[in-house]
Design a protein around this motif. Structure first.
Motif, PDB file in Angstrom:
ATOM      1  N   GLY A 157       0.809  -1.211   0.000  1.00 33.96           N
ATOM      2  CA  GLY A 157       0.000   0.000   0.000  1.00 33.96           C
ATOM      3  C   GLY A 157       0.839   1.255   0.000  1.00 33.96           C
ATOM      4  N   GLU A 158       1.947   1.226   0.760  1.00 40.19           N
ATOM      5  CA  GLU A 158       2.828   2.386   0.819  1.00 40.19           C
ATOM      6  C   GLU A 158       3.490   2.644  -0.527  1.00 40.19           C
ATOM      7  OE1 GLU A 158       6.442   4.115   3.658  1.00 40.19           O
ATOM      8  OE2 GLU A 158       5.789   2.018   3.819  1.00 40.19           O
ATOM      9  N   ARG A 159       3.913   1.586  -1.187  1.00 43.56           N
ATOM     10  CA  ARG A 159       4.537   1.759  -2.504  1.00 43.56           C
ATOM     11  C   ARG A 159       3.538   2.282  -3.524  1.00 43.56           C
ATOM     12  NH1 ARG A 159       6.948  -3.122  -0.813  1.00 43.56           N
ATOM     13  NH2 ARG A 159       5.420  -4.346  -1.976  1.00 43.56           N
ATOM     14  N   MET A 160       2.326   1.779  -3.466  1.00 47.74           N
ATOM     15  CA  MET A 160       1.293   2.238  -4.393  1.00 47.74           C
ATOM     16  C   MET A 160       0.965   3.716  -4.150  1.00 47.74           C
ATOM     17  SD  MET A 160      -2.542   0.701  -4.855  1.00 47.74           S
ATOM     18  CE  MET A 160      -3.828   1.669  -5.645  1.00 47.74           C
ATOM     19  N   ALA A 161       0.855   4.094  -2.882  1.00 51.86           N
ATOM     20  CA  ALA A 161       0.562   5.484  -2.551  1.00 51.86           C
ATOM     21  C   ALA A 161       1.662   6.409  -3.061  1.00 51.86           C
ATOM     22  CB  ALA A 161       0.393   5.636  -1.043  1.00 51.86           C
ATOM     23  N   ALA A 162       2.918   5.997  -2.883  1.00 50.55           N
ATOM     24  CA  ALA A 162       4.040   6.817  -3.342  1.00 50.55           C
ATOM     25  C   ALA A 162       4.059   6.926  -4.859  1.00 50.55           C
ATOM     26  CB  ALA A 162       5.350   6.228  -2.835  1.00 50.55           C
ATOM     27  N   ARG A 163       3.739   5.844  -5.530  1.00 48.89           N
ATOM     28  CA  ARG A 163       3.776   5.839  -6.992  1.00 48.89           C
ATOM     29  C   ARG A 163       2.755   6.802  -7.587  1.00 48.89           C
ATOM     30  NH1 ARG A 163       3.258   0.530 -11.007  1.00 48.89           N
ATOM     31  NH2 ARG A 163       2.984   1.718 -12.950  1.00 48.89           N
ATOM     32  N   TYR A 164       1.571   6.873  -6.974  1.00 53.94           N
ATOM     33  CA  TYR A 164       0.505   7.690  -7.553  1.00 53.94           C
ATOM     34  C   TYR A 164       0.307   9.018  -6.830  1.00 53.94           C
ATOM     35  CZ  TYR A 164      -0.590   3.687 -10.423  1.00 53.94           C
ATOM     36  OH  TYR A 164      -0.511   2.651 -11.336  1.00 53.94           O
ATOM     37  N   GLY A 165       1.148   9.294  -5.843  1.00 53.01           N
ATOM     38  CA  GLY A 165       1.075  10.585  -5.176  1.00 53.01           C
ATOM     39  C   GLY A 165      -0.189  10.808  -4.378  1.00 53.01           C
ATOM     40  N   VAL A 166      -0.704   9.742  -3.755  1.00 51.47           N
ATOM     41  CA  VAL A 166      -1.882   9.872  -2.890  1.00 51.47           C
ATOM     42  C   VAL A 166      -1.501   9.401  -1.488  1.00 51.47           C
ATOM     43  CG1 VAL A 166      -3.507   9.560  -4.785  1.00 51.47           C
ATOM     44  CG2 VAL A 166      -2.752   7.569  -3.469  1.00 51.47           C
ATOM     45  N   PRO A 167      -2.209   9.836  -0.464  1.00 48.10           N
ATOM     46  CA  PRO A 167      -1.849   9.450   0.900  1.00 48.10           C
ATOM     47  C   PRO A 167      -2.140   7.975   1.193  1.00 48.10           C
ATOM     48  CG  PRO A 167      -3.216  11.433   0.883  1.00 48.10           C
ATOM     49  CD  PRO A 167      -3.287  10.838  -0.486  1.00 48.10           C
ATOM     50  N   LEU A 168      -1.302   7.377   2.008  1.00 47.26           N
ATOM     51  CA  LEU A 168      -1.636   6.102   2.632  1.00 47.26           C
ATOM     52  C   LEU A 168      -2.401   6.458   3.897  1.00 47.26           C
ATOM     53  CD1 LEU A 168      -1.383   2.988   2.752  1.00 47.26           C
ATOM     54  CD2 LEU A 168       0.707   3.341   4.116  1.00 47.26           C
ATOM     55  N   LEU A 169      -3.702   6.243   3.897  1.00 49.30           N
ATOM     56  CA  LEU A 169      -4.543   6.672   5.007  1.00 49.30           C
ATOM     57  C   LEU A 169      -4.282   5.874   6.271  1.00 49.30           C
ATOM     58  CD1 LEU A 169      -7.910   7.108   3.058  1.00 49.30           C
ATOM     59  CD2 LEU A 169      -6.278   8.896   3.706  1.00 49.30           C
ATOM     60  N   GLY A 170      -3.837   4.631   6.107  1.00 47.29           N
ATOM     61  CA  GLY A 170      -3.549   3.814   7.271  1.00 47.29           C
ATOM     62  C   GLY A 170      -3.476   2.351   6.902  1.00 47.29           C
ATOM     63  N   SER A 171      -2.929   1.557   7.827  1.00 48.33           N
ATOM     64  CA  SER A 171      -2.831   0.112   7.648  1.00 48.33           C
ATOM     65  C   SER A 171      -3.587  -0.577   8.772  1.00 48.33           C
ATOM     66  CB  SER A 171      -1.362  -0.336   7.656  1.00 48.33           C
ATOM     67  OG  SER A 171      -0.663   0.203   6.564  1.00 48.33           O
ATOM     68  N   LEU A 172      -4.299  -1.616   8.425  1.00 49.43           N
ATOM     69  CA  LEU A 172      -5.099  -2.368   9.387  1.00 49.43           C
ATOM     70  C   LEU A 172      -4.596  -3.801   9.463  1.00 49.43           C
ATOM     71  CD1 LEU A 172      -8.519  -1.006   8.169  1.00 49.43           C
ATOM     72  CD2 LEU A 172      -7.517  -0.526  10.415  1.00 49.43           C
TER      73      LEU A 172
END
Length: 361
Positions: free
Chosen positions: A289-304
């Motif tokens: 999720g963190e890599r995807m967020a960084a790639r598309y420039g959107v926030p990682l809202l959190g991990s569950l």
């Protein structure tokens, strides 16, 4: 010593960064008033998103920052929240009685999207918002079971329907209108029409947010719904594994194409902690999720986490945020809800006015 002035106070306030929005308070436009009475300071802060669980901590931070100013006397801080309606796709207008629609989507099934959607709705409510949930998965509606809803909804006029209510949420689903064992053998256009009727014919009451649990995938149904439903923002749910983020990226790109801002990514089932020995294991990989967020420039809202309680509580009709509101899991959902709503508050507001027709009579 020079007396305090408003510029000093504003500079100090902008040094307080909202962790949910990533900006200083002045830059966010949430400082609504500054009062100076000699050395005493009074500040009025109005956040653009629900954050009941953070108001006290924010007020304490601001008091500490302002009290450190040279010559500062008594500091009084007021913190509140006010949710505004935000822009939707072009050619669409927000629904009456619904300020914002947040779509919760995933590129594939099995990532916990529906469970995340209902807990997100409950978390927004716990933070002070009025919230509804629309189950858009016509083929596999699960929201009634997750929210412990039973019985057909009432129709006061034979044309519109009252939302069902539980845990403080307003909710609607095709699952409330058909028998639980009845399969929905419908083609795409019928599904789209059914969803539009569920959305438009339900008598939603003063919602700050309507959370829509979209069906998994990015096919014709999802694309059509994204073009016809006035959505203010979207949340993408994925697990860390590569195959899940691959499909989640397609969902993210779909919203980009229909000009719906993606508020961020929720990484579900990120880690499993053994209830017996406490050993933590990344069953579905780590960091996807963190890599995807960084790639598309959107926030990682959190991990569950992958936690059996989340599944058991949803299956019982009382999702985690309702069943155990003070647990670490519920607090994680509430932090995600604040971050998602804060990102939405950064978007342009809806400025549309009703059409006014003047005629000579």
């Amino acid at each position: 010593m020079m007396p305090l002035n408003e510029a000093d106070v504003r500079a100090a306030l902008d040094g307080v960064v909202d962790p949910h929005a990533g900006r200083g308070l002045v830059a966010l436009g949430c400082v609504r008033g500054i009062g100076l009475d000699g050395a005493d300071i009074a500040v009025d802060i109005v956040l653009g998103y629900p954050a009941r669980g953070w108001h006290e901590a924010l007020a304490a931070t601001v008091r500490e920052r302002l009290s450190a100013l040279p010559g500062a006397g008594r500091v009084t801080v007021s913190v509140a929240s006010r949710v505004q309606a935000h822009k939707v796709q072009k050619d669409l207008t927000p629904l009456p009685n619904v300020r914002n629609i947040i779509a919760v989507a995933s590129g594939k099934g099995g990532v916990g999207k529906s469970t995340t959607a209902v807990n997100l709705a409950l978390a927004l409510q716990a933070e002070g918002a009025t919230v509804g949930v629309l189950d858009a998965d016509i083929y596999g509606p699960s929201i009634p079971k997750m929210l412990g809803l039973q019985g057909r909804p009432d129709s006061p006029d034979g044309k519109t329907i009252e939302p069902k209510r539980n845990h403080g949420l307003q909710a609607m689903s095709i699952g409330l209108l058909v028998d639980e064992d009845t399969p929905m053998i419908w083609r795409g256009p019928m599904v789209t029409q059914a969803l539009q009727q569920l959305l438009g014919d339900t008598r939603w009451e003063g919602l700050d947010y309507l959370v829509i649990d979209l069906p998994p995938g990015t096919g014709d149904i999802q694309l059509t719904l994204s073009q016809r439903i006035p959505v203010s923002g979207a949340v993408i749910v994925t697990t860390p594994q590569d195959i899940a983020t691959l499909d989640a990226r397609k969902a993210l790109q779909m919203f980009n194409k229909v000009e719906v801002p993606v508020l961020g990514i929720v990484e579900n089932m990120a880690v499993h902690v053994c209830s017996n020995c406490g050993h933590a294991e990344h069953v579905f990989g780590a960091g996807g999720g963190e890599r995807m967020a960084a790639r598309y420039g959107v926030p990682l809202l959190g991990s569950l986490p992958l936690d059996i309680r989340i599944r058991e509580q949803a299956d019982s009709g009382a999702p985690t945020v309702a069943a155990d509101p003070d647990s670490a899991l519920s607090l994680a959902y509430r932090d995600i809800a604040r971050r998602a709503a804060a990102q939405l508050s950064l978007q342009a507001r809806n400025r549309s006015l009703p059409n006014i027709v003047i005629s000579n009579t």
